[in-house]
Each structure stands twice: as structure tokens, then as C-alpha cells.
Design a protein around this motif. Structure first.
Motif, PDB file in Angstrom:
ATOM      1  N   LEU A  26      -9.728 -11.193   0.989  1.00 41.31           N
ATOM      2  CA  LEU A  26     -10.710 -10.333   1.644  1.00 41.31           C
ATOM      3  C   LEU A  26     -12.120 -10.825   1.338  1.00 41.31           C
ATOM      4  N   PRO A  27     -12.999 -10.914   2.338  1.00 37.85           N
ATOM      5  CA  PRO A  27     -14.368 -11.403   2.090  1.00 37.85           C
ATOM      6  C   PRO A  27     -15.084 -10.556   1.050  1.00 37.85           C
ATOM      7  N   GLY A  28     -15.838 -11.212   0.199  1.00 39.00           N
ATOM      8  CA  GLY A  28     -16.546 -10.512  -0.858  1.00 39.00           C
ATOM      9  C   GLY A  28     -15.694 -10.349  -2.098  1.00 39.00           C
ATOM     10  N   PHE A  29     -14.526  -9.748  -1.970  1.00 40.37           N
ATOM     11  CA  PHE A  29     -13.636  -9.554  -3.112  1.00 40.37           C
ATOM     12  C   PHE A  29     -13.016 -10.870  -3.562  1.00 40.37           C
ATOM     13  N   SER A  30     -12.826 -11.799  -2.633  1.00 44.87           N
ATOM     14  CA  SER A  30     -12.228 -13.093  -2.979  1.00 44.87           C
ATOM     15  C   SER A  30     -13.279 -14.142  -3.324  1.00 44.87           C
ATOM     16  N   SER A  31     -14.515 -13.725  -3.502  1.00 46.80           N
ATOM     17  CA  SER A  31     -15.585 -14.670  -3.818  1.00 46.80           C
ATOM     18  C   SER A  31     -15.345 -15.325  -5.172  1.00 46.80           C
ATOM     19  N   ALA A  32     -15.784 -16.576  -5.277  1.00 46.16           N
ATOM     20  CA  ALA A  32     -15.663 -17.289  -6.550  1.00 46.16           C
ATOM     21  C   ALA A  32     -16.559 -16.689  -7.616  1.00 46.16           C
ATOM     22  N   ARG A  33     -17.545 -15.868  -7.228  1.00 47.35           N
ATOM     23  CA  ARG A  33     -18.438 -15.237  -8.202  1.00 47.35           C
ATOM     24  C   ARG A  33     -17.795 -14.035  -8.889  1.00 47.35           C
ATOM     25  N   ILE A  34     -16.649 -13.581  -8.382  1.00 48.01           N
ATOM     26  CA  ILE A  34     -15.930 -12.463  -9.006  1.00 48.01           C
ATOM     27  C   ILE A  34     -14.762 -13.038  -9.788  1.00 48.01           C
ATOM     28  N   SER A  35     -14.664 -12.698 -11.045  1.00 43.81           N
ATOM     29  CA  SER A  35     -13.623 -13.273 -11.892  1.00 43.81           C
ATOM     30  C   SER A  35     -12.237 -12.808 -11.448  1.00 43.81           C
ATOM     31  N   LEU A  36     -11.254 -13.606 -11.807  1.00 50.80           N
ATOM     32  CA  LEU A  36      -9.874 -13.307 -11.429  1.00 50.80           C
ATOM     33  C   LEU A  36      -9.394 -12.009 -12.066  1.00 50.80           C
ATOM     34  N   GLN A  37      -9.833 -11.745 -13.286  1.00 47.58           N
ATOM     35  CA  GLN A  37      -9.405 -10.517 -13.968  1.00 47.58           C
ATOM     36  C   GLN A  37      -9.895  -9.275 -13.231  1.00 47.58           C
ATOM     37  N   ILE A  38     -11.137  -9.316 -12.750  1.00 47.65           N
ATOM     38  CA  ILE A  38     -11.673  -8.165 -12.016  1.00 47.65           C
ATOM     39  C   ILE A  38     -10.909  -7.950 -10.724  1.00 47.65           C
ATOM     40  N   ARG A  39     -10.572  -9.032 -10.041  1.00 50.65           N
ATOM     41  CA  ARG A  39      -9.823  -8.898  -8.788  1.00 50.65           C
ATOM     42  C   ARG A  39      -8.437  -8.316  -9.028  1.00 50.65           C
ATOM     43  N   ILE A  40      -7.775  -8.763 -10.090  1.00 49.25           N
ATOM     44  CA  ILE A  40      -6.442  -8.236 -10.403  1.00 49.25           C
ATOM     45  C   ILE A  40      -6.521  -6.757 -10.764  1.00 49.25           C
ATOM     46  N   LEU A  41      -7.490  -6.398 -11.612  1.00 50.47           N
ATOM     47  CA  LEU A  41      -7.637  -4.997 -12.000  1.00 50.47           C
ATOM     48  C   LEU A  41      -7.985  -4.121 -10.799  1.00 50.47           C
ATOM     49  N   LEU A  42      -8.809  -4.643  -9.894  1.00 47.93           N
ATOM     50  CA  LEU A  42      -9.150  -3.886  -8.683  1.00 47.93           C
ATOM     51  C   LEU A  42      -7.918  -3.671  -7.820  1.00 47.93           C
ATOM     52  N   ALA A  43      -7.124  -4.723  -7.641  1.00 49.24           N
ATOM     53  CA  ALA A  43      -5.901  -4.588  -6.840  1.00 49.24           C
ATOM     54  C   ALA A  43      -4.931  -3.600  -7.470  1.00 49.24           C
ATOM     55  N   VAL A  44      -4.800  -3.636  -8.793  1.00 53.05           N
ATOM     56  CA  VAL A  44      -3.910  -2.689  -9.477  1.00 53.05           C
ATOM     57  C   VAL A  44      -4.421  -1.258  -9.327  1.00 53.05           C
ATOM     58  N   ALA A  45      -5.744  -1.075  -9.462  1.00 51.57           N
ATOM     59  CA  ALA A  45      -6.321   0.265  -9.347  1.00 51.57           C
ATOM     60  C   ALA A  45      -6.124   0.833  -7.946  1.00 51.57           C
ATOM     61  N   VAL A  46      -6.367   0.019  -6.932  1.00 49.75           N
ATOM     62  CA  VAL A  46      -6.179   0.487  -5.552  1.00 49.75           C
ATOM     63  C   VAL A  46      -4.700   0.775  -5.288  1.00 49.75           C
ATOM     64  N   SER A  47      -3.822  -0.053  -5.827  1.00 54.79           N
ATOM     65  CA  SER A  47      -2.380   0.171  -5.638  1.00 54.79           C
ATOM     66  C   SER A  47      -1.938   1.483  -6.281  1.00 54.79           C
ATOM     67  N   MET A  48      -2.437   1.740  -7.482  1.00 47.81           N
ATOM     68  CA  MET A  48      -2.088   2.998  -8.153  1.00 47.81           C
ATOM     69  C   MET A  48      -2.652   4.205  -7.423  1.00 47.81           C
ATOM     70  N   ALA A  49      -3.830   4.049  -6.807  1.00 51.02           N
ATOM     71  CA  ALA A  49      -4.412   5.165  -6.062  1.00 51.02           C
ATOM     72  C   ALA A  49      -3.652   5.434  -4.771  1.00 51.02           C
ATOM     73  N   MET A  50      -3.111   4.378  -4.149  1.00 56.14           N
ATOM     74  CA  MET A  50      -2.412   4.548  -2.877  1.00 56.14           C
ATOM     75  C   MET A  50      -0.945   4.897  -3.048  1.00 56.14           C
ATOM     76  N   LEU A  51      -0.377   4.602  -4.204  1.00 58.22           N
ATOM     77  CA  LEU A  51       1.063   4.807  -4.376  1.00 58.22           C
ATOM     78  C   LEU A  51       1.509   6.249  -4.151  1.00 58.22           C
ATOM     79  N   PRO A  52       0.800   7.276  -4.650  1.00 61.42           N
ATOM     80  CA  PRO A  52       1.257   8.656  -4.363  1.00 61.42           C
ATOM     81  C   PRO A  52       1.288   8.981  -2.875  1.00 61.42           C
ATOM     82  N   VAL A  53       0.343   8.404  -2.124  1.00 60.84           N
ATOM     83  CA  VAL A  53       0.309   8.658  -0.678  1.00 60.84           C
ATOM     84  C   VAL A  53       1.463   7.961   0.026  1.00 60.84           C
ATOM     85  N   LEU A  54       1.845   6.782  -0.484  1.00 57.49           N
ATOM     86  CA  LEU A  54       2.865   5.961   0.169  1.00 57.49           C
ATOM     87  C   LEU A  54       4.223   6.060  -0.513  1.00 57.49           C
TER      88      LEU A  54
END
Length: 250
Positions: A26-54
């Protein structure tokens, strides 16, 4: 209390595959200026937020699947990447339009470090692509993409048969629409460059002893910069307006 910890972990990982695959490109989130750890934690956080709905769509499909769970994870990742690529192609299209713009106005300065990626890019193209991405964030495009991901569990339910032809058609249509939109954005500068060079060619025929191409370069750049100054606001507005039809591909 969680009654089925194993099934919950499997459901969370299945949601992470589709959401993480999208965030990965995704543009912005996949930028090289954002560390890999932040991207992984963001993906996990969004997944946990969406899991009850899905939960009702994901949990029944991941329990008792056995060896087919690996195939399910692969398809979920591919679907998420496709959703991210639809938006990424559109942002890369603006970079393409910026490259065409700089070529047509003669602004061929040595490339410098890109703001978003670890690549070398022209300063003017860098500014235009960064401004376009900033406008998309102001429009909360990531909220729209995440909402489309939630809706995708209805149109492309987890565990259903994967259709690669439909995916390729979607990406091809996105590239086609993006190309025509960016061609319209860059068309004033293309016309300016063509008309200017044709006029310089006629002048060179009238005075062949004068190195007119070396003399005309500063005027080409100055006129192009004035055109960018007066037209960049309209260009970015049209870029933002064109994002709506691209989103319909989601």
C-alpha cells in the motif's frame, strides 16, 4: 475467555495474511522510510481490530482444514496484495506523469534521493509524487481501502475458489485507467514541449549559424516552471478526483 485458542490464532493469522499483504504494497505504508517492525505491528493491529467483525466469515473456514490451510493462506495473501496494488499503481502513475513532465520542460537535473523510496529521482518528480500521496492521505484513502478489504470477504469469501483471471483483469483495468488519467494530467506539458521544440526548430532553420538549442534551453525550463507553478494545483486536484473511479475496481 477464549474457548478455542488454536482456532482463534488460525483465524487471526488468516486475517493478517489478507490485511498484511495489502499493507505490504500500500502506498505510504510500504515506504522504505517506515521500518519493517512498524509495518508488521500495524498489520497485526488492524487484523486484530477487524477480526471481531469478520469472525463469522473467517473462523468456520480455518478450523478443521488441515493441510489446505497453507493453500488458504497463500490465496489470502495474494488477494491482499492485489488490493494494495490497485492503489499503488495509481500513485506510481503520478510518478510516471511527473517524469514525463520534467522531460518535456527540459528539467533534467541530476536525480537525488527519493523521499519515499531508496531510489534516485528527479527533484520535481519527487515533489509531485509526494504531494499526490499527501493528498490521498488527507482524503483518508487508507480507510477506504481497509473498508474495501472488509467488504471483500463478502465478494471474495475466504476459502472460496481463487480466480486468477479475474485478478489479472482487475489489475489490467487499473493500469489502463491510470495511464489515461496520467496522460491527461501530463498533456499540457507534452503540448508545451512539442510546440516549443517545433518553434525552436523553425528558428534554427532561419539562423543555422546560431546554436539555438543551447540558447533555448533556459527559456524552455523557465516557461515550463511557470506552467508548473500555475497548473500544479489543478493537476493535483484532477489526480485526487480520478482516484474515485480507480476505487471502483476494489
Amino acid at each position: 475467555m477464549i474457548s478455542d485458542p488454536d482456532g482463534t490464532v488460525l483465524a487471526l493469522f488468516a486475517a493478517f495474511c489478507r490485511i498484511g499483504g495489502c499493507i505490504m504494497v500500500l502506498p505510504g505504508f510500504s515506504s522504505a522510510r517506515i521500518s519493517l517492525q512498524i509495518r508488521i505491528l500495524l498489520a497485526v493491529a488492524v487484523s486484530m481490530a477487524m477480526l471481531p467483525v469478520l469472525w463469522d466469515q473467517i473462523y468456520p473456514q480455518v478450523t478443521g482444514k488441515g493441510h489446505s490451510y497453507l493453500l488458504l493462506v497463500t490465496f489470502e495473501t495474494v488477494i491482499g496484495v492485489v488490493f494494495g496494488l490497485i492503489t499503488r499503481y495509481y500513485v506510481l502513475g503520478l510518478q510516471f506523469a511527473g517524469t514525463v513532465l520534467t522531460m518535456m520542460i527540459g528539467f533534467n537535473a541530476p536525480p537525488t534521493a527519493d523521499v519515499l523510496e531508496d531510489t534516485a529521482e528527479n527533484q520535481l518528480t519527487n515533489m509531485i509524487s509526494f504531494a499526490g500521496l499527501l493528498i490521498l492521505f488527507l482524503m483518508d484513502f487508507h480507510h477506504v481501502v481497509f473498508s474495501a478489504l472488509v467488504d471483500s470477504y463478502t465478494s471474495m469469501p475466504i476459502g472460496a475458489k481463487f480466480d486468477p483471471q479475474n485478478v489479472l483483469i482487475t489489475l489490467t483495468n487499473t493500469l489502463s485507467q491510470t495511464f489515461f488519467i496520467m496522460l491527461r494530467l501530463a498533456s499540457p506539458y507534452i503540448l508545451y514541449g512539442l510546440l516549443f521544440n517545433i518553434a525552436v526548430g523553425f528558428v534554427n532553420k532561419l539562423a543555422p549559424a546560431i546554436p539555438i538549442y543551447f540558447i533555448s534551453t533556459p527559456y524552455l525550463i523557465a516557461g515550463g516552471m511557470f506552467l508548473v507553478y500555475f497548473g500544479i494545483a489543478a493537476m493535483l486536484k484532477l489526480f485526487a478526483d480520478g482516484f474515485g473511479p480507480i476505487l471502483r475496481g476494489l
